[in-house]
Each structure stands twice: as structure tokens, then as C-alpha cells.
Scaffold this motif. Sequence first.
Motif: not given
Length: 491
Positions: A342-343, A347-349, A392-396
Motif C-alpha cells: 500500500d504505497v 509513504v505518507s507516514l 519517486m511518486q507513489p503513482e509510479e
Amino acid sequence: MFSVLQVCLALVPLLAVTLRGQDAASAGGEAVRTAEGILQEASAEAEEVPSSEEAAARKESRVISASRQFVVTGGDGLVAGAVATKAEEIRGGLLKLLSLPKTWKHRIHIVLQGRADAPASPRPIRTRINILAGEPSYEIRIFMGGGINLEKLHAVIVAMLLYERSLREIDPEALPDEVELPAWLLTGINQAIQWNAGRIDRSVYTSLFSRSEMLSPEQLLSYKSPETLDASSRLLYDTSCGVLVMCLLNQKGGRDALLTLLDQAALGEGSPREMIERNFHSFHLDENAFHKWWALQLAQLSTPMTTESLSPAETERRLADALLLIRYDEEARTPIPVSLDDVELAVSLPDWKAQSRRVLDQLVHLSVRCFPAYRPVITEYCRLIADLQHGMQPEEAIQMIGPLIELREACVSAALRARDYLDWYEITHLGGKSGSFSSYLEAMKILRAEPDREKTPLSGYLDDIQSLYRLPAHAPLPASLRQRLGKEGRE
């Protein structure tokens, strides 16, 4: 060459060596006998000894091993050569384990009798130590009916080699009436040899250690008749004896102390615990030291080596654990696991980068022991984490994680299919299988059936709740519930 040696046979117990003509069966193992004792038994064994005409007709072979300590006679030449080669291999393992010189004094004669296609003998392997002209003569007699079990042969040859070494320099006239090497010592040395040769699966130690089923040293030293144990109990006994002997060998000066203990045990100079404390002084000074070293040795043997690969299922489980991060819920005041799959949430942590470094360390350690098919997957996860740390962006990242998850599922599925195929192949292709599963299905039906229990008001109430829970949508109430509701309404 060794195919005829693979069928399992029973092994006569190797517990006692008796002197001055005592019968071997009453002694429970090898018998050291004088010429008078041999003459008394000659008539009883006459049926087993072939005549000279029969021996000539069979053209029995005679093979001498490389060290010339083993002489194998009888049977087919290829089988005799295979037995001689195996005996030499076992001898080499014993010499390496105890750091013994390659010299020997007395030969060990191995006699092969009968044919492999003959019915199995109730006592397929018999051992004797005779005293002839003031010198011991060692003999292993193998009845070939049904073949030879190499595991049993291994134990017999190790025992005879240890007896030959312990009695080598002792005057036969000065021997006591009973010469005995204890079962735990013979079994433990045999297990240690096979462990050093890599023939024992570490999972046996790991499984027994995790379930705390290993026998204690006191239980091992006091057990007199391991041959009466069933298969599972004998496996537990053999493994525990191996742990005990390897514990003794790993002490400072352990090999020399164990050799001295062997000599004393053959002559019966004290109880097993007394001989251990006499030769291993660290155990004598502290009564708890024996148990501490025993537990340490067991833990060491049950710990997998770095080079041992995990199974696909175990690799998948450890990979899923390694990918977990922790999110602390302020309201509930509890930590909540978050998977790297669940990227966006990972990453939001707030401490994402610190936790990702810990995940990287765990993935690197797992890559050393993972199932080989998982190594590219773990490498891609490491590359993904590094790219996320560098912006790197989470979408990628989501586009990269999707194929990784599919590959992990494919690895687990392929492993299960391979296991199922091997099970199917064993059931349908190997000989000796009936092909009938009716008994198996009946047993599974019995095991899966709910046990009969006494009906009580509480159990009836719980049964009604369970039936209501399983009730499909818009379905009518079961009869039992309608009766209960009607009864309660009347009351």
C-alpha cells in the motif's frame, strides 16, 4: 550398485558383550566367547553354515576393503564390494569425528548369507566377538533376504569399530564377565558421524526443539532398551543422543575425554553420569553446567545455517513480515501494521524514511536465505524503496508493485502445484500402493465429524445461534428455532 541394500531390516540390539561362553541371545548383543562356548553353539548353528560343496557352487566372493580392516565374504561380488566400500566410508567418518589414527589391530569379518529375493530373516544382522587363541575375532553376519538397510548397517559397523578400539590393547583374560558400551554412547556417536557427513536434516532438530520434546540428559543416560521404542520415539531418542555426544565433543579437550570415557564405559567403571563428570571437569564443578551446555548445543544444531534456503511458503511469509511498517493510531493508542504494497499509505507516514531503511535491512538479510525464485522479487523491492527515498511518486511505484505481487502469488501457486504433483506421482506410480482411498476417506470423515457431546441448555442455545448465523438471506427459520420461539412465547 547399492540398490539391493535399500530395503529396511531390523537390527539386533548392541548392548552387551559377554565372556566365557555365555549365549549371545541372553546377553542382548555381541558376545565375546571362548572356543568352548563356540563348540557348544556349533550344533545350533549347523543349519546356517553351508557345506563346502554348496559354497563352491555359489562361488562366494571375498572382498578386502581399502584399509584391509574389513573382509566381506559371500554373496555377489558387486554386493560384497558395495558393503566393503560402505564400511570404509563409515570407518573414515568415525576416524574423522574422534581424530583417531588410521591404524587397526583386529579385522572385522562381514559374512553375507542368502539371496536378496529370499524372505526376510527375523534377525537379519547378527554380531559376535569371539575369543580365539587369545585374540578377539569380530564378525558381522548379514542375511540378505529382503535386502540390507544402510542405516542399520551404519550403526552395526560403528559399534564394532568402537569395540575393536576399546578392546585392542586389553588382555582377554583380564576382561570382566561383561563388557558393555552403553546404548546412548553408541547411538550418539553414530548420529554425530552422520551429522558431520550432512546426512541428517536440520529440520528434525528444529522441529523437536521448537516443541520442547527433546529428552533430558538424565533420561538418555538411564534408558536401557531403546530397541523397544516405536519409530517416532526412537527418532526422538537417536536425535537426543546425537545432541548429547556432540555437546561432549565440543567441550575443551572433548575428543580425548570422550575416548577415555569410551574405554571406561566398555569396562563398566561407574555409572554414565559419574564417568561424564570424571572426564569432563566443567560438569563436575557446576551441576547445572551439564544442562546449560546441553541446551546451548541443541539450540546451535536447530539453528539453520546461512546457506540453507527457505521453502517458498516460508519465504513468502518472511517477505510479507519484512515489508510491514508501523502507523501509530493516536486515538486508539495502538500500532497498526501497514504493508509497503500500500504505497500511498506507507509513504505518507511521518517516519517513512527511517522505517524504510529498516525494511531494506530485513530484505537484504532475507535475500541470502530466500527461495531462489524470490531473489529477483526481493531485488525489485529494494530498488523500489531506494527510488521512493529519492523522490519517486507513489503513482509510479504502484505500477511496479502490481507485477511483483502477481509474481509472488505465482511462486506460491507453483510450489503448491509441484507438491501436489509429487504427492500424486508417489501415490499412483510407486509400487506397493493399493490405489484404494476408501480407508483414508473414512478416517478423514471420522476426524472431521463433530464429536458427540452432552446436550445442555447452553449448548442448544449456541447451536441455534450458529444455525441462524449460517442462514441464507430471506430463508425461513429452521424448525428448531421456530420451536424455541413458540415455547418461549407460551412461557
